[in-house]
Design a protein around this motif. Structure first.
Motif, PDB file in Angstrom:
ATOM      1  N   THR A   2       0.844  -1.194   0.000  1.00  0.00           N
ATOM      2  CA  THR A   2       0.000   0.000   0.000  1.00  0.00           C
ATOM      3  C   THR A   2       0.873   1.237   0.000  1.00  0.00           C
ATOM      4  OG1 THR A   2      -1.699  -1.179   1.219  1.00  0.00           O
ATOM      5  CG2 THR A   2      -1.785   1.210   1.251  1.00  0.00           C
ATOM      6  N   ALA A 153     -11.132  -4.020 -10.382  1.00  0.00           N
ATOM      7  CA  ALA A 153     -11.821  -4.514  -9.194  1.00  0.00           C
ATOM      8  C   ALA A 153     -12.526  -5.812  -9.555  1.00  0.00           C
ATOM      9  CB  ALA A 153     -12.836  -3.486  -8.694  1.00  0.00           C
ATOM     10  N   THR A 156     -13.949  -8.106  -4.803  1.00  0.00           N
ATOM     11  CA  THR A 156     -13.403  -8.136  -3.444  1.00  0.00           C
ATOM     12  C   THR A 156     -12.337  -7.074  -3.246  1.00  0.00           C
ATOM     13  OG1 THR A 156     -13.806 -10.519  -3.304  1.00  0.00           O
ATOM     14  CG2 THR A 156     -12.258  -9.570  -1.716  1.00  0.00           C
ATOM     15  N   SER A 157     -11.410  -7.018  -4.162  1.00  0.00           N
ATOM     16  CA  SER A 157     -10.276  -6.105  -4.044  1.00  0.00           C
ATOM     17  C   SER A 157     -10.177  -5.204  -5.274  1.00  0.00           C
ATOM     18  CB  SER A 157      -8.969  -6.892  -3.890  1.00  0.00           C
ATOM     19  OG  SER A 157      -9.025  -7.751  -2.768  1.00  0.00           O
ATOM     20  N   ALA A 159      -7.114  -3.663  -7.629  1.00  0.00           N
ATOM     21  CA  ALA A 159      -5.685  -3.722  -7.945  1.00  0.00           C
ATOM     22  C   ALA A 159      -5.325  -2.549  -8.846  1.00  0.00           C
ATOM     23  CB  ALA A 159      -5.342  -5.045  -8.643  1.00  0.00           C
ATOM     24  N   LEU A 170      -2.794  -3.487  -3.884  1.00  0.00           N
ATOM     25  CA  LEU A 170      -4.129  -4.026  -3.623  1.00  0.00           C
ATOM     26  C   LEU A 170      -4.811  -3.239  -2.507  1.00  0.00           C
ATOM     27  CD1 LEU A 170      -3.436  -7.868  -3.740  1.00  0.00           C
ATOM     28  CD2 LEU A 170      -4.448  -6.435  -5.522  1.00  0.00           C
ATOM     29  N   TYR A 171      -6.121  -2.989  -2.676  1.00  0.00           N
ATOM     30  CA  TYR A 171      -6.924  -2.278  -1.686  1.00  0.00           C
ATOM     31  C   TYR A 171      -8.264  -2.981  -1.553  1.00  0.00           C
ATOM     32  CZ  TYR A 171      -3.558   1.431  -2.751  1.00  0.00           C
ATOM     33  OH  TYR A 171      -2.407   2.136  -2.964  1.00  0.00           O
ATOM     34  N   SER A 172      -8.920  -2.782  -0.436  1.00  0.00           N
ATOM     35  CA  SER A 172     -10.289  -3.239  -0.274  1.00  0.00           C
ATOM     36  C   SER A 172     -11.221  -2.286  -1.025  1.00  0.00           C
ATOM     37  CB  SER A 172     -10.668  -3.253   1.208  1.00  0.00           C
ATOM     38  OG  SER A 172     -12.056  -3.429   1.370  1.00  0.00           O
ATOM     39  N   GLN A 175     -12.416   0.774   0.667  1.00  0.00           N
ATOM     40  CA  GLN A 175     -11.492   1.885   0.893  1.00  0.00           C
ATOM     41  C   GLN A 175     -11.434   2.861  -0.285  1.00  0.00           C
ATOM     42  OE1 GLN A 175      -8.010  -0.710   1.765  1.00  0.00           O
ATOM     43  NE2 GLN A 175      -7.899   0.381   3.726  1.00  0.00           N
ATOM     44  N   TYR A 266      -3.422 -12.538  -8.504  1.00  0.00           N
ATOM     45  CA  TYR A 266      -2.752 -12.219  -7.254  1.00  0.00           C
ATOM     46  C   TYR A 266      -1.338 -12.787  -7.195  1.00  0.00           C
ATOM     47  CZ  TYR A 266      -7.335 -10.734  -5.536  1.00  0.00           C
ATOM     48  OH  TYR A 266      -8.518 -10.068  -5.380  1.00  0.00           O
TER      49      TYR A 266
END
Length: 270
Positions: A2, A153, A156-157, A159, A170-172, A175, A266
């Motif tokens: 991050t 996206a 879930t995540s 990128a 990677l982020y949620s 967020q 991933y």
């Protein structure tokens, strides 16, 4: 991994008829004289009165009104021009509740969306590309060359890839400040804080605060075309103060995007 370097990227994340020719120039008939003597011309008798005018409706069933002759339009008379129908403009400014209801109805009216976008960053850099969305949760910003960034996206995540720098952050999804594009059912009043509403002509602007984005509160402005019933632009100011605007065009909410657009590897080695 991050980094704050990716935050500005998250904020991006319409026959007249003519007379027949020769009609007026017809030639006279060539009549040859006859060998038979012409019949003597008989003069009309004088002093005989003309018959009276025929009464209207003579010979028609009793109680039937005579038919009036309709005037015949001239061949040179222009046909009436139809007035184009325009969609009515919104009258006055919408209240905050009306504006939120209008945007919620729009976002919840489609499951897929794709179109072209133009992004202008805080540094003035201008990039263009193609946007793909499948709700809930799937999104892809595909930037035109020479840009080397991809935002994906997968439900879930999120990128953020940079092919030139060989990085993938990677982020949620929770967020990111783009939840209004990705949620299955959107309620702006519940999921954000509505701080202001203005209407200028056909453009409705709704200002939001999203306190759940990475690093703090993001300020979002949604510019919505009331006449076209389409989202035209969003402007995001992230917690660091960087402003990014994204303008949309050629939006399609009927076609289904290719699912390959939403795959995040991933284990990818860049």
């Amino acid at each position: 991994m991050t980094t704050t370097r990716a935050l500005p990227v998250l904020a991006a994340a319409a026959l007249a008829l003519a007379l027949a020719p020769g009609f007026a120039t017809a030639q006279p008939l060539d009549i040859k004289p006859s060998s038979q003597p012409a019949a003597p011309r008989v003069a009309a008798p004088r002093g005989i009165p003309l018959p009276p005018a025929r009464p209207p409706g003579l010979g028609m069933p009793a109680g039937t009104a005579p038919v009036q002759a309709q005037p015949v339009a001239s061949a040179t008379e222009a046909p009436p021009v139809a007035t184009p129908v325009r969609q009515a403009r919104p009258s006055g400014n919408l209240s905050r509740a009306e504006a939120v209801e209008r945007l919620n109805a729009y976002f919840n009216s489609f499951a897929t969306l794709q179109g072209n976008f133009t992004q202008v960053g805080a540094d003035g850099r201008r990039m263009q590309g193609r946007l793909y969305i499948q709700r809930p949760g799937k999104m892809r910003f595909e930037y035109d060359p020479p840009a080397t960034t991809e935002v994906i996206a997968d439900g879930t995540s999120v990128a953020i890839r940079d092919r030139r720098l060989a990085t993938q952050d990677l982020y949620s999804i929770g967020q990111t400040p783009l939840k209004f594009l990705l949620k299955e059912r959107m309620d702006l009043a519940r999921d954000t804080v509505v701080t202001g509403v203005t209407t200028r002509g056909d453009i409705l602007s709704v200002r939001l605060d999203d306190k759940s984005t990475l690093g703090g509160t993001s300020k979002i402005t949604l510019n919505f075309d009331l006449a076209a019933n389409e989202l035209r632009q969003w402007v995001v100011v992230d917690p660091q103060g960087y402003e990014t605007s994204v303008s949309l065009r050629n939006l399609d909410t009927q076609s289904r995007p290719d699912q390959k657009n939403f795959i995040i590897n991933y284990e990818r080695v860049l």
